[in-house]
Design a protein around this motif. Structure first.
Motif, PDB file in Angstrom:
ATOM      1  N   PRO A  24      38.397 -26.297  37.135  1.00 51.06           N
ATOM      2  CA  PRO A  24      37.240 -26.374  38.034  1.00 51.06           C
ATOM      3  C   PRO A  24      35.994 -25.862  37.326  1.00 51.06           C
ATOM      4  CG  PRO A  24      38.637 -24.524  38.627  1.00 51.06           C
ATOM      5  CD  PRO A  24      39.367 -25.269  37.565  1.00 51.06           C
ATOM      6  N   VAL A  51      26.691  -7.171  41.443  1.00 51.71           N
ATOM      7  CA  VAL A  51      26.876  -8.477  40.792  1.00 51.71           C
ATOM      8  C   VAL A  51      28.326  -8.921  40.903  1.00 51.71           C
ATOM      9  CG1 VAL A  51      26.802  -9.642  38.562  1.00 51.71           C
ATOM     10  CG2 VAL A  51      24.948  -8.167  39.231  1.00 51.71           C
ATOM     11  N   ILE A 101      27.801  -6.965  28.930  1.00 49.89           N
ATOM     12  CA  ILE A 101      28.731  -7.512  29.923  1.00 49.89           C
ATOM     13  C   ILE A 101      28.000  -7.753  31.231  1.00 49.89           C
ATOM     14  CG2 ILE A 101      30.791  -6.997  31.279  1.00 49.89           C
ATOM     15  CD1 ILE A 101      31.863  -5.488  28.880  1.00 49.89           C
ATOM     16  N   LEU A 102      27.150  -6.800  31.618  1.00 50.44           N
ATOM     17  CA  LEU A 102      26.383  -6.982  32.860  1.00 50.44           C
ATOM     18  C   LEU A 102      25.468  -8.184  32.757  1.00 50.44           C
ATOM     19  CD1 LEU A 102      25.504  -5.960  35.618  1.00 50.44           C
ATOM     20  CD2 LEU A 102      23.762  -4.604  34.482  1.00 50.44           C
ATOM     21  N   GLU A 137      22.048 -26.655  41.295  1.00 54.99           N
ATOM     22  CA  GLU A 137      21.138 -26.334  42.396  1.00 54.99           C
ATOM     23  C   GLU A 137      20.655 -24.904  42.274  1.00 54.99           C
ATOM     24  OE1 GLU A 137      24.381 -28.056  42.337  1.00 54.99           O
ATOM     25  OE2 GLU A 137      24.837 -26.916  44.119  1.00 54.99           O
ATOM     26  N   LEU A 140      27.440 -11.250  33.219  1.00 54.87           N
ATOM     27  CA  LEU A 140      27.838 -11.408  34.628  1.00 54.87           C
ATOM     28  C   LEU A 140      26.692 -11.988  35.445  1.00 54.87           C
ATOM     29  CD1 LEU A 140      29.964  -8.260  35.431  1.00 54.87           C
ATOM     30  CD2 LEU A 140      30.675 -10.633  35.509  1.00 54.87           C
ATOM     31  N   VAL A 141      25.480 -11.504  35.173  1.00 54.42           N
ATOM     32  CA  VAL A 141      24.329 -12.014  35.914  1.00 54.42           C
ATOM     33  C   VAL A 141      24.114 -13.493  35.614  1.00 54.42           C
ATOM     34  CG1 VAL A 141      21.837 -11.807  36.177  1.00 54.42           C
ATOM     35  CG2 VAL A 141      23.232  -9.773  36.081  1.00 54.42           C
ATOM     36  N   ARG A 146      36.814 -26.111  48.443  1.00 52.42           N
ATOM     37  CA  ARG A 146      37.662 -27.134  47.817  1.00 52.42           C
ATOM     38  C   ARG A 146      38.919 -27.343  48.635  1.00 52.42           C
ATOM     39  NH1 ARG A 146      35.960 -26.466  42.612  1.00 52.42           N
ATOM     40  NH2 ARG A 146      36.783 -24.365  42.585  1.00 52.42           N
ATOM     41  N   LEU A 192      26.987 -20.208  38.457  1.00 48.51           N
ATOM     42  CA  LEU A 192      28.242 -20.469  39.148  1.00 48.51           C
ATOM     43  C   LEU A 192      28.138 -21.651  40.102  1.00 48.51           C
ATOM     44  CD1 LEU A 192      30.991 -19.339  39.306  1.00 48.51           C
ATOM     45  CD2 LEU A 192      30.235 -17.706  40.990  1.00 48.51           C
ATOM     46  N   ARG A 193      26.991 -21.696  40.766  1.00 49.77           N
ATOM     47  CA  ARG A 193      26.845 -22.721  41.781  1.00 49.77           C
ATOM     48  C   ARG A 193      26.381 -24.046  41.204  1.00 49.77           C
ATOM     49  NH1 ARG A 193      30.169 -23.009  45.087  1.00 49.77           N
ATOM     50  NH2 ARG A 193      30.064 -21.797  46.983  1.00 49.77           N
ATOM     51  N   GLU A 235      33.905 -23.560  38.076  1.00 44.45           N
ATOM     52  CA  GLU A 235      33.761 -22.106  37.946  1.00 44.45           C
ATOM     53  C   GLU A 235      34.532 -21.593  36.741  1.00 44.45           C
ATOM     54  OE1 GLU A 235      34.686 -23.492  40.789  1.00 44.45           O
ATOM     55  OE2 GLU A 235      33.408 -22.808  42.415  1.00 44.45           O
ATOM     56  N   PHE A 241      23.298   1.615  36.585  1.00 44.25           N
ATOM     57  CA  PHE A 241      24.107   0.539  36.018  1.00 44.25           C
ATOM     58  C   PHE A 241      25.291   0.244  36.917  1.00 44.25           C
ATOM     59  CE2 PHE A 241      26.218  -1.970  32.900  1.00 44.25           C
ATOM     60  CZ  PHE A 241      27.552  -1.623  32.965  1.00 44.25           C
ATOM     61  N   CYS A 295      25.979  -3.060  28.882  1.00 42.98           N
ATOM     62  CA  CYS A 295      24.803  -3.808  29.336  1.00 42.98           C
ATOM     63  C   CYS A 295      24.957  -5.293  29.033  1.00 42.98           C
ATOM     64  CB  CYS A 295      23.542  -3.258  28.670  1.00 42.98           C
ATOM     65  SG  CYS A 295      23.121  -1.606  29.206  1.00 42.98           S
ATOM     66  N   LEU A 342      31.025 -15.815  45.691  1.00 44.05           N
ATOM     67  CA  LEU A 342      30.748 -17.219  45.378  1.00 44.05           C
ATOM     68  C   LEU A 342      32.017 -17.949  44.967  1.00 44.05           C
ATOM     69  CD1 LEU A 342      27.308 -17.288  43.552  1.00 44.05           C
ATOM     70  CD2 LEU A 342      27.889 -18.054  45.826  1.00 44.05           C
ATOM     71  N   VAL A 389      29.601 -12.358  42.610  1.00 46.58           N
ATOM     72  CA  VAL A 389      30.387 -13.365  41.875  1.00 46.58           C
ATOM     73  C   VAL A 389      31.672 -13.682  42.625  1.00 46.58           C
ATOM     74  CG1 VAL A 389      31.764 -13.697  39.796  1.00 46.58           C
ATOM     75  CG2 VAL A 389      29.454 -12.875  39.602  1.00 46.58           C
ATOM     76  N   PHE A 443      26.041  -3.255  38.711  1.00 54.86           N
ATOM     77  CA  PHE A 443      27.283  -3.886  38.278  1.00 54.86           C
ATOM     78  C   PHE A 443      28.140  -4.248  39.480  1.00 54.86           C
ATOM     79  CE2 PHE A 443      29.899  -4.873  34.745  1.00 54.86           C
ATOM     80  CZ  PHE A 443      31.215  -4.654  35.109  1.00 54.86           C
ATOM     81  N   GLU A 459      23.163 -26.861  51.464  1.00 55.96           N
ATOM     82  CA  GLU A 459      23.083 -26.160  50.168  1.00 55.96           C
ATOM     83  C   GLU A 459      23.897 -26.860  49.100  1.00 55.96           C
ATOM     84  OE1 GLU A 459      20.695 -22.904  49.767  1.00 55.96           O
ATOM     85  OE2 GLU A 459      22.542 -22.702  48.687  1.00 55.96           O
ATOM     86  N   TYR A 504      26.402 -15.607  34.654  1.00 55.62           N
ATOM     87  CA  TYR A 504      27.504 -16.329  35.294  1.00 55.62           C
ATOM     88  C   TYR A 504      27.237 -16.505  36.779  1.00 55.62           C
ATOM     89  CZ  TYR A 504      32.272 -17.486  36.699  1.00 55.62           C
ATOM     90  OH  TYR A 504      33.372 -18.090  37.228  1.00 55.62           O
ATOM     91  N   LEU A 505      26.709 -15.435  37.399  1.00 57.06           N
ATOM     92  CA  LEU A 505      26.393 -15.504  38.819  1.00 57.06           C
ATOM     93  C   LEU A 505      25.400 -16.618  39.097  1.00 57.06           C
ATOM     94  CD1 LEU A 505      26.547 -14.096  41.628  1.00 57.06           C
ATOM     95  CD2 LEU A 505      24.621 -12.717  40.908  1.00 57.06           C
TER      96      LEU A 505
END
Lengths: 555, 160
Positions: free
Chosen positions: A392, B92, A175-176, A190, A179-180, B107, A186-187, A394, B85, A173, B99, B96, B89, B121, A182-183
């Motif tokens: 970079p 997501v 790690i999840l 904005e 990840l969320v 780039r 990431l951008r 990311e 889960f 959980c 993106l 990721v 998972f 955007e 990071y998601l």
């Protein structure tokens, strides 16, 4: 040649980012607890006064600094004075500690969310013991919600010394959760904008502290957010809006929390009475339905006088049920969220729906605050030319998330919750007070209040109100100093630090002392962020002396 | 059995508040009572039928020294939470990766020297010139909608 700084698409996005950062789990689980401890509604008086005198001015200060300097915390403070880069570094260190342990809460929220889709809810029933003749011992002594939290979720060990192994379920959980996060980051910027006993001196101190930490001052997140603003942005208005929304969210959350307290107290009181009734009925072979809540006391005194021997045998097992004592148990922190609320939810109709909604809300609050924290860490890193030329954006974000995730696995061990409590109590509190104090003094006296005032006027086109000047220069620093002195003396006077450990055999929390190495780690946590300020100042001074040693000083 | 004599011929003794009784089971072929242990295990296995015969349940019909076995909660082969889960998972991870890939593609397109402005955007990170130490914002940030060379609406009128 310089790269243009990314900007918020519109001021509303900035406001939402700040609100989402400031309104966090503290609004839900810390503020209602403080209200209850310090006289209920009357706690609002010191709270609102501290909001006006301390919270709003300091919030405005941080936003103004970020918007003016247009850099993350390290760059911003280095611009104010080259010796003060350490303030930004200290903020970053504190933010790093915070992000390490804060995301485990989101991991727990995910765990509970995934378990909400079962019928019956797993924390509403106790599991059976080995030969299926009754319920599990630990679950009987505690309650099913406490059992699910301490045994199934944390698998907690009896003390901080027994570390145990990393539990794979909360680790997944965690790690999840990372990840969320990071998601979302990431951008870049904005994407983080999303559509938080009056005479008792402790009440005032806690009000000041709550405002302070609730708004998230000193972490560098607000500076980071504001640095992406247009220079002409009206951050004064936004500072007021964010602090007001943060406080009203706290008050609203308290209303809900108090009704949950009342429900839980009534429910526990009634089930306690039922257990006593069942015990007496079985021991004395009474007629079923003879004993009720209303005649319990009379029957008890009758039985005591008629069968004294048998009554004294039964007496140790009988609990004294009292609604007052149930109401008086105030819980804060994870105990409130994961035990008290789940207990209320399991007794509602369609409990799966309410449970899923509640944990989804917790996740939104938690992840919103996490984004602010990671922004505080990432903005100085991406501002730094050396790092951003090699990697970079990311990759930097990914690296930060990965390192935090690996360190966060410590909190998924069996003793993890004890370490979590250590970080929660000590990683940010003292350091932040000092950081914000140095920030205020730096802006007012090192950079110069008049200079900052003319900068703001040139930037936003509005003159600075006398109120803000008075607060920044005088009242707020004095308040912070007194808070700091109070906390130091409190730590010194209480001597050794203690913590609450879960005792599986008794089914309740017991108080234990921290072992010496835990105390050492606490000291290290506090010192590592505070020491950045003098160390960097010293380093800059030495480097300047060395450079000046080569060329003679200009008269 | 049919009582022809009437209620007055029913004698009660050892009256308790609850209805309780002792019983023994005899074996008609051999003239002895069956041992208690056998009876206990038999009752344990058929508890449900005995309860239903009396229209009672485990809470209201108690056999001393025979603890009732509780029905274990149903345990699916794969815990439900793992399913949910895994779904979240995977979603997501896919988001990721998407993106990151789109960032890399952007780039690469920029480094090829494409001058067209991308979707509103993402902020374009163009090189800008610095005059007198003050950076001039490029005219084509934000998709060319706002010309930074002109004053913003708020400052059109000089304040008194």
């Amino acid at each position: 040649m310089e790269k243009a700084r990314p900007l918020w698409a519109n001021p509303l996005q900035f406001v939402f980012a700040c609100i989402s950062y400031a309104v966090g789990l503290g609004n839900v689980w810390r503020f209602p607890y403080l209200c209850q401890m310090y006289g209920g509604g009357s706690f609002l008086v010191p709270y609102i006064i501290m909001l006006i005198v301390e919270g709003m001015p300091l919030l405005y200060l941080e936003l103004a600094v970020g918007q003016r300097m247009r850099q993350g915390s390290i760059g911003a403070w280095r611009t104010i004075s080259p010796y003060l880069g350490g303030v930004g570094l200290a903020s970053m260190v504190v933010s790093f500690f915070l992000s390490t342990y804060y995301n485990i809460i989101n991991a727990w929220a995910f765990w509970y969310l995934f378990h909400s889709f079962q019928d019956p809810l797993p924390w509403s029933v106790c599991p059976l013991n080995d030969n299926h003749t009754g319920y599990d011992q630990e679950c009987e002594k505690a309650s099913s919600t406490q059992y699910f939290w301490y045994r199934k979720t944390l698998n907690i060990s009896p003390s901080i010394q027994d570390s145990g192994r990393v539990q794979w379920e909360p680790a997944l959980c965690l790690i999840l959760a990372w990840l969320v996060v990071y998601l979302c980051i990431l951008r870049g910027t904005e994407s983080t904008g999303k559509l938080e006993q009056l005479a008792n001196p402790k009440a005032w101190i806690n009000a000041a502290t709550q405002i302070f930490f609730s708004l998230g001052l000193g972490f560098g997140s607000l500076i980071a957010f504001a640095s992406y603003n247009e220079p002409s942005n009206n951050c004064q208005k936004h500072a007021i809006i964010v602090s007001l929304i943060n406080s009203s969210t706290s008050v609203f959350a308290s209303i809900v929390t108090f009704s949950i307290y009342g429900f839980k107290a009534t429910f526990n009181y009634e089930s306690c009475l039922n257990k006593v009734i069942l015990l007496l009925t079985n021991s004395f072979d009474l007629e079923d339905g003879f004993l009720t809540a209303s005649n319990l006391e009379q029957v008890k005194s009758y039985l005591e006088s008629t069968f004294p021997g048998k009554y004294s045998e039964v007496l140790p097992q009988m609990k004294n049920c009292s609604l007052q004592s149930e109401l008086a148990t105030a819980v804060q922190g994870t105990g409130l969220s994961f035990i008290v609320y789940t207990e209320a939810i399991k007794n509602m109709e369609v409990s799966q729906l309410w449970s899923a909604l509640y944990f989804f809300m917790l996740l939104m609050l938690g992840i919103g605050s996490m984004l602010g924290n990671t922004a505080a860490i990432l903005t100085p890193l991406t501002d730094n030319k050396v790092i951003s030329s090699h990697l970079p954006k990311e990759a930097i974000s990914g690296l930060v998330c990965f390192v935090n995730c690996v360190i966060g696995l410590v909190f998924t061990m069996e003793a993890g919750n004890y370490w979590f409590d250590i970080f929660n109590e000590y990683a940010a509190t003292l350091s932040l007070l000092l950081i914000v104090l140095v920030e205020t003094i730096a802006v007012c006296y090192v950079y110069g209040l008049r200079r900052f005032e003319s900068d703001l006027k040139a930037m936003t086109g509005r003159a600075l109100n006398w109120y803000w000047k008075a607060m920044w220069a005088g009242v707020s620093p004095l308040l912070i100093i007194s808070l700091f002195v109070f906390y130091l003396s409190d730590y010194i006077l209480t001597g050794t630090l203690q913590y609450q450990a879960w005792d599986a055999s008794q089914g309740q929390l017991v108080t234990k002392d921290y072992p010496p190495y835990a105390l050492a780690i606490i000291g290290l946590l506090v010192a590592s962020s505070i020491m950045c300020i003098p160390l960097v100042a010293l380093g800059t001074f030495i480097m300047r002396c060395l450079k000046r040693g080569d060329t003679p000083p200009v008269a | 059995m049919y009582w022809s004599k009437g209620i007055s011929h029913v004698l009660l003794c050892n009256v308790t508040q609850r209805v309780s009784f002792w019983f023994v089971v005899t074996d008609p072929s051999k003239n002895h009572t069956l041992p208690a242990v056998e009876i206990q295990s038999a009752i344990r296995m058929n508890r449900n039928r005995i309860n239903n015969a009396f229209f009672l349940n485990d809470q209201t019909l108690e056999f001393l020294k025979i603890p009732s076995t509780l029905a274990p909660p149903t345990d699916p082969s794969v815990p439900i939470w793992i399913i949910i889960f895994s779904v979240i998972f995977c979603i997501v991870i896919v988001a990721v990766l998407l993106l990151i890939l789109s960032g890399i593609r952007q780039r690469r397109r920029k480094s090829k020297g494409a001058s067209e402005v991308d979707g509103t955007e993402d902020k374009c990170e163009n090189m800008i010139t610095i005059e007198n130490g003050i950076p001039c914002d490029p005219l084509d940030t934000k998709g060319g909608h706002i010309n930074d060379a002109f004053m913003t609406e708020d400052e059109r009128l000089t304040p008194l």
